[in-house]
Design a protein around this motif. Structure first.
Motif, PDB file in Angstrom:
ATOM      1  N   GLY A 140       0.783  -1.248   0.164  1.00 38.40           N
ATOM      2  CA  GLY A 140      -0.124  -0.200  -0.029  1.00 38.40           C
ATOM      3  C   GLY A 140       0.681   1.275  -0.096  1.00 38.40           C
ATOM      4  O   GLY A 140       0.537   2.380   0.524  1.00 38.40           O
ATOM      5  N   SER A 141       1.833   1.483  -0.510  1.00 38.47           N
ATOM      6  CA  SER A 141       2.575   2.540  -0.682  1.00 38.47           C
ATOM      7  C   SER A 141       2.253   3.490  -1.897  1.00 38.47           C
ATOM      8  O   SER A 141       2.798   4.618  -1.926  1.00 38.47           O
ATOM      9  CB  SER A 141       4.082   2.448  -0.895  1.00 38.47           C
ATOM     10  OG  SER A 141       4.649   1.875  -2.077  1.00 38.47           O
ATOM     11  N   ARG A 142       1.397   2.732  -2.846  1.00 39.59           N
ATOM     12  CA  ARG A 142       1.027   3.765  -3.975  1.00 39.59           C
ATOM     13  C   ARG A 142       0.393   5.077  -3.624  1.00 39.59           C
ATOM     14  O   ARG A 142      -0.223   5.193  -2.480  1.00 39.59           O
ATOM     15  CB  ARG A 142      -0.056   2.867  -4.850  1.00 39.59           C
ATOM     16  CG  ARG A 142       0.609   1.689  -5.345  1.00 39.59           C
ATOM     17  CD  ARG A 142      -0.278   1.238  -6.878  1.00 39.59           C
ATOM     18  NE  ARG A 142       0.118  -0.179  -7.304  1.00 39.59           N
ATOM     19  CZ  ARG A 142       0.961  -0.116  -8.192  1.00 39.59           C
ATOM     20  NH1 ARG A 142       1.340   1.216  -8.831  1.00 39.59           N
ATOM     21  NH2 ARG A 142       1.328  -1.288  -8.634  1.00 39.59           N
ATOM     22  N   SER A 143       0.517   6.031  -4.434  1.00 39.29           N
ATOM     23  CA  SER A 143       0.987   5.919  -5.930  1.00 39.29           C
ATOM     24  C   SER A 143       2.316   6.441  -6.049  1.00 39.29           C
ATOM     25  O   SER A 143       3.195   6.298  -7.253  1.00 39.29           O
ATOM     26  CB  SER A 143       0.049   6.840  -6.879  1.00 39.29           C
ATOM     27  OG  SER A 143       0.055   8.071  -6.664  1.00 39.29           O
ATOM     28  N   ASN A 144       3.028   6.993  -5.164  1.00 41.10           N
ATOM     29  CA  ASN A 144       4.347   7.708  -5.376  1.00 41.10           C
ATOM     30  C   ASN A 144       5.205   7.317  -4.193  1.00 41.10           C
ATOM     31  O   ASN A 144       6.240   7.820  -4.166  1.00 41.10           O
ATOM     32  CB  ASN A 144       4.389   9.148  -5.408  1.00 41.10           C
ATOM     33  CG  ASN A 144       3.794   9.873  -4.285  1.00 41.10           C
ATOM     34  OD1 ASN A 144       3.171   9.137  -3.265  1.00 41.10           O
ATOM     35  ND2 ASN A 144       3.674  11.294  -4.293  1.00 41.10           N
ATOM     36  N   GLY A 145       4.779   6.366  -3.296  1.00 44.00           N
ATOM     37  CA  GLY A 145       5.611   5.755  -2.165  1.00 44.00           C
ATOM     38  C   GLY A 145       6.611   4.794  -2.416  1.00 44.00           C
ATOM     39  O   GLY A 145       6.547   3.832  -3.492  1.00 44.00           O
ATOM     40  N   ILE A 146       7.265   4.196  -1.298  1.00 41.81           N
ATOM     41  CA  ILE A 146       8.009   2.982  -1.416  1.00 41.81           C
ATOM     42  C   ILE A 146       7.753   2.012  -0.291  1.00 41.81           C
ATOM     43  O   ILE A 146       7.370   2.343   0.902  1.00 41.81           O
ATOM     44  CB  ILE A 146       9.658   3.412  -0.959  1.00 41.81           C
ATOM     45  CG1 ILE A 146       9.965   4.606  -2.388  1.00 41.81           C
ATOM     46  CG2 ILE A 146      10.168   2.343  -1.062  1.00 41.81           C
ATOM     47  CD1 ILE A 146      11.267   5.002  -1.925  1.00 41.81           C
ATOM     48  N   GLY A 147       7.595   0.855  -0.550  1.00 41.78           N
ATOM     49  CA  GLY A 147       7.304  -0.255   0.535  1.00 41.78           C
ATOM     50  C   GLY A 147       8.389  -0.008   1.678  1.00 41.78           C
ATOM     51  O   GLY A 147       8.048   0.281   2.702  1.00 41.78           O
ATOM     52  N   ILE A 148       9.530  -0.502   1.284  1.00 43.63           N
ATOM     53  CA  ILE A 148      10.982  -0.157   2.336  1.00 43.63           C
ATOM     54  C   ILE A 148      11.882   0.574   1.710  1.00 43.63           C
ATOM     55  O   ILE A 148      12.324   0.319   0.668  1.00 43.63           O
ATOM     56  CB  ILE A 148      11.477  -1.648   2.885  1.00 43.63           C
ATOM     57  CG1 ILE A 148      10.212  -2.420   3.662  1.00 43.63           C
ATOM     58  CG2 ILE A 148      12.495  -1.178   3.771  1.00 43.63           C
ATOM     59  CD1 ILE A 148      10.920  -3.735   4.019  1.00 43.63           C
ATOM     60  N   SER A 149      11.929   1.848   2.261  1.00 40.43           N
ATOM     61  CA  SER A 149      13.077   2.846   1.783  1.00 40.43           C
ATOM     62  C   SER A 149      14.514   2.928   2.726  1.00 40.43           C
ATOM     63  O   SER A 149      14.131   2.941   3.916  1.00 40.43           O
ATOM     64  CB  SER A 149      12.543   4.319   1.625  1.00 40.43           C
ATOM     65  OG  SER A 149      13.589   5.068   1.132  1.00 40.43           O
TER      66      SER A 149
END
Length: 208
Positions: free
Chosen positions: A54-63
């Motif tokens: 659920g990191s959409r639309s411009n996020g990252i799962g694990i950064s």
């Protein structure tokens, strides 16, 4: 230990610790499409046995901005970028990555991406121009839409023993001045574009 359940959170780690879930089917961290699900700003972290979604639309799962961390036995689903490593000496292994625009992006040095399963991603694994001396091995990559493994200006990367099949785009794509990379013993079949594509890149060794 994180107990079974779905947690609607965005987590930031600023100290060394271990996050262990109750298994990928039981412990789920859901970012609710509100940015990065887990951000790691410290060295020597272990995250295992949970699902990151659920990191959409411009996020990252694990950064991951720092290094010397291990991420294993995870599941990533429905992320813009599932896993992003800017740090050095990080390892992602034995995980499942599905339904991402980018499965993995590596910007750091000496990173390992090993024994993972990728399906239904745009680009499954990308080594960017700032990455050197990293490795992708023994991954299974299927049903991607753009590129299975992209070397975009990276140097001294080893790509070996991967199964890259039934992707509608490229198998391995080497561009943007990528150099001194070693690609060998990969199984590439039924990829719609080129299985191996090299453009404006020198001194790469490709063989089986």
């Amino acid at each position: 230990l994180i107990w079974a359940g779905t947690y609607y959170e965005n987590i930031v780690l600023n100290k060394e610790l271990t996050l262990t879930g109750n298994g990928t089917s039981a412990t789920i961290i859901n970012g609710s499409s509100s940015g990065n699900v887990i951000t790691v700003n410290i060295d020597e972290v272990l995250i295992e046995e949970l699902t990151v979604v659920g990191s959409r639309s411009n996020g990252i799962g694990i950064s991951v901005s720092e290094g010397d961390s291990v991420f294993t036995n995870l599941r990533f689903d429905n992320n813009n970028i599932s896993y992003y490593s800017l740090g050095d000496f990080n390892e992602l292994s034995s995980s499942v990555i599905v339904n991402s625009n980018y499965g993995v992006i590596i910007n750091g040095d000496n990173n390992i991406v090993s024994q993972n399963t990728f399906s239904d991603n745009g680009v499954s694994i990308k080594f960017a121009s700032t990455s050197e001396d990293s490795r992708a091995d023994n991954n299974e990559i299927t049903d991607g839409t753009t590129t299975a493994i992209a070397l975009t200006g990276s140097e001294e990367t080893t790509i070996r023993d991967n199964s890259i099949n039934n992707n509608s785009g490229y198998g391995i794509k080497i561009t943007d001045g990528a150099s001194d990379n070693i690609i060998y013993n990969n199984d590439l079949e039924y990829n719609s574009e080129y299985s191996v594509y090299v453009f404006e890149s020198d001194n790469n060794s490709i063989h089986n």
